[in-house]
Structure formats: C-alpha cells, structure tokens
Design an enzyme around this catalytic site. Structure first.
Site, PDB file in Angstrom:
ATOM      1  CB  SER A  85     -64.052  82.130  -0.913  1.00  0.00           C
ATOM      2  OG  SER A  85     -63.434  81.310   0.054  1.00  0.00           O
TER       3      SER A  85
ATOM      4  CG  ASP B 181     -68.776  78.692   5.597  1.00  0.00           C
ATOM      5  OD1 ASP B 181     -69.741  79.477   5.482  1.00  0.00           O
ATOM      6  OD2 ASP B 181     -68.118  78.299   4.637  1.00  0.00           O
TER       7      ASP B 181
ATOM      8  NE  ARG C 101     -55.934  76.139   5.043  1.00  0.00           N
ATOM      9  CZ  ARG C 101     -56.361  77.347   5.327  1.00  0.00           C
ATOM     10  NH1 ARG C 101     -55.848  77.999   6.362  1.00  0.00           N
ATOM     11  NH2 ARG C 101     -57.284  77.935   4.608  1.00  0.00           N
TER      12      ARG C 101
ATOM     13  CG  ASP D 283     -57.479  74.834   2.553  1.00  0.00           C
ATOM     14  OD1 ASP D 283     -56.266  74.721   2.291  1.00  0.00           O
ATOM     15  OD2 ASP D 283     -58.049  75.928   2.674  1.00  0.00           O
TER      16      ASP D 283
END
Length: 408
Positions: A182, A16, A98, A127
């Site tokens: 994922s 990605d 994050r 996210d």
C-alpha cells in the site's frame, strides 16, 4: 447512516476510490463530486477524469487541482521550520498532506453546494482521523461518509468482485495482483506498507524502493550543494532562486541519486496499534539537516533548546491530525517568530546515503570568532569570570553533598 444529497469524494481513480464512487451512488443515491489533488505524486491524473466521466460524474463535478506549490509553501515549509520528526525518525510525509486535502475538499463542498465529504481511508489507520479532524475544524456541520467503516468489502477480492459486478474499469495491475504494498506519495515522500512488510523481521525488498538508489549503488564521488535560506525557508539552490515546489523536487532528485532518505520504521499509530512502514524522503532528509545547521549559527541557545523541547509535541499534533487545532497554530506563531533571523547559506556534501554539513554562513550569525577562538582573544573574554560562574552553578550540588555527608 446519514442522509446526503451531494458528496465531495477524495478520488484517486484507483480501485478503492472507484468502488467508493459507485458505492456512494448506490447506497446514498447522491450526486458525487470527485476531487483529485496533484501533490507531486508523479502520476498522470487525467485518467482519473476519464474514469469519473465513465462512471456518470458530470464534467463540472470533476476537480483535478495542482496543489504542489501550496503544499510545500504552506504546509511542508512551516513544518520544517520546527524540525518536526515523529518518534525520532519519521518526517511526516503522509501526515502533512492530509490537512491540505481536507481543506480543499471543504472549499469544493462550499463551491458546489455539497452537504457531505468522503474519503477512502480505512477504519484501522491514522488517515481517517486526520481527514475528519480537518473537515470538522473547517466545517463543523459537514457530514462525513467513511465507507470502510460502513461496508463489508474488507478485502481486495471483495473489492475486485464488486468492481466487476458493477462494470467499474479495473487497471491491469489490480487484475494481476497489483503492487505488494500500500503506497502513498507526494512531493515530500513515498511510503510503503502491507503484505511483505507486515513481518517486522523481514528486510524490505530492494525492488520496492522507487525514488532512491541503495547507498551501495550511489555514486562513488560526493556532490556538494549550497542551500540559500530566508527566514527559515529555502529560497534557492546553488545560487539559483526557486519556488518551494521546485526546491523540494530538485532536492528529491539529488537525494535519490545519492541514496539519501530511506527509512524502515515501526511506529505507534494514533488509533492504538503499531505498524511497520518504509519511507523514502530524500529531499526532506537534506532539508532537515541543512535547516538545523542554519539554526545552529543564527538561533540563541535557549530559543534553540526551547524549540527542541516543543518539537515532539508539534510533531505529534501533525501526526495525529491536529494541523488545524488552536494549539498547533499557537506553536506555529512561536516557531515562525524564531525564524526571522534564520538567514544565510548552508553547504552540504551528499555521499552514499549521508548528508554531511561542511559549512554555513549568515549575516545574522551569533558565532563570534573573537570570543570563540583558541588563540589570544585580546581581552574579548576574561577566563577568570568562569570561576564564579562554576561556583554558583555548583552551589546546590555542594549543599546536597554536604547534607549527604552529615547524614553518614
């Protein structure tokens, strides 16, 4: 679409973000700076540097930073002082990483003179919110590029085709279909979402789990562990002083060995949908149980109950991306103040998926055995005092009952 001259991309080197790197170059005609964070995910990160160089990124624009100690010391430990759990179960392993990634991206943007930042989060998940709230809190005028909200590469097949057209190196695992899940990993946890798990009724495959053995396969003998606390943080295990990252890494190893910390959860995302995820948080599960045991000895009753009242709000702030908000910071001041007396040792027994507290001791203990004893307390507590206490607390109940009786 905003104009951007130089972009700091949160870059893993995977499919990605490799496609995003090329897409940024072609779509925005901008200079790209790659940032790869080592948060203890257990992957070799130097291949990300090699791949970025192959894609034309200047050596001085490639940042690979070891953030493990900062992550645990400044983010995980403060969160665990609050005993934070989202929706009663989730230990916030992805959420808490994050804000640190966003912080470091902004620092690199300032260092390199970049005017924009970019991430690989999709337009469906939490996210994107977490990253961007962090960016704007730390750099209000920064430009944000979120490719998944702009491009039409909305499937693995389209990403693969784009990569092949543009000569982007593709790992063999992606050519063969890759993992059916994922995944996101750091020192606190590893998460699994997608494909097989999108059916909430389907049991997760045992082969999915990476860090923990199944409780059925865990050792038949229990293992004892002693945790040393100073102001609410673990500073040592079994008498050996350790850094924050060392503590969590060792707890992960012990917890994984004993099948501790697996979770299968349907959660409510901030963006409005429900999603199903599976998590392994072996070290964090031990930390939470032990910290509450330490607090049970050292915290005043009303302080402990106030913390429990505030915890769901604090956990939601982290889950939803508000780590850098004034309300989270204000709550943290209160929480940290409560931890001044949370010092001592907790002993736990690890056995087949369970963390069993077996002892706790502290020089700051509020437990008074002369008062709590069932034996003769030599006058330390006058039991006759309880009668007036009960009558006063029952007064409103008696008044209400008398009223109800008069009304028939």
């Amino acid at each position: 679409m905003s104009n951007a001259k130089k972009v700091v991309l949160a870059y893993s080197g995977g499919l990605d973000t490799s496609v995003i790197l090329k897409w940024l170059q072609d779509t925005y005609h901008c200079e790209v700076v790659t940032f790869t964070a080592d948060l203890g995910q257990g992957e070799e990160l130097e291949p990300a540097r090699k791949k970025a160089l192959q894609m034309g990124i200047k050596a001085e624009n490639i940042f690979i930073d070891d953030l493990r100690e900062e992550f645990v010391r400044d983010f995980v430990f403060p969160m665990f002082r609050a005993n934070a759990i989202y929706e009663g179960e989730y230990l916030l392993g992805t959420s808490i990483a994050r804000p640190l990634i966003a912080k470091r991206q902004i620092e690199i943007a300032r260092q390199t003179g970049a005017d924009a930042v970019s991430h690989g989060a999709t337009g469906k998940g939490n996210d994107q919110v977490r990253f961007e709230l962090g960016y704007y809190a730390l750099a209000p005028s920064i430009k944000v590029i979120a490719p998944w909200r702009e491009w039409d590469l909305l499937s693995r097949e389209k990403l693969m085709a784009y990569a092949e057209r543009h000569g982007i190196p593709i790992d063999m695992k992606h050519k063969q279909g890759g993992s059916p899940y994922s995944m996101d990993a750091n020192l606190l946890h590893i998460s699994f979402e997608g494909r097989h798990l999108e059916d909430p009724s389907a049991e997760a495959e045992d082969s999915m789990w990476r860090w923990t053995v199944s409780p059925e396969q865990a050792p038949d003998a229990a293992e004892y562990l002693e945790l040393d606390y100073r102001q609410g943080d673990i500073v040592g295990l079994n008498g050996t002083q350790m850094s924050p990252a060392q503590v969590l890494a060792h707890l992960n190893e012990l917890g994984g060995k004993h099948g501790i910390g697996r979770l299968d959860l349907v959660e409510n995302r901030y963006v409005g949908m429900k999603s199903r995820g599976c998590y392994e948080t072996p070290g964090g599960t031990i930390m939470l149980r032990a910290h509450r045991a330490m607090e049970s000895l050292c915290l005043d009753r009303e302080v402990a109950h106030l913390k429990d009242d505030l915890m769901p709000r604090y956990a939601s702030l982290i889950y939803n991306g508000y780590w850098w908000s004034p309300e989270r910071r204000a709550l943290q001041v209160l929480i940290d103040h409560t931890q001044v007396s949370v010092n001592g040792k907790v002993r736990v027994k690890l056995y087949k998926g369970n963390v069993i507290v077996v002892g706790r001791e502290s020089a700051d203990s509020l437990f008074d055995p002369t008062i709590a004893t069932f034996e003769d307390d030599a006058g330390a507590y006058d039991q006759k005092d309880a009668a007036g206490f009960i009558k006063l607390n029952a007064l409103r109940l008696r008044i209400a009952a008398n009223l109800a009786r008069r009304k028939g």
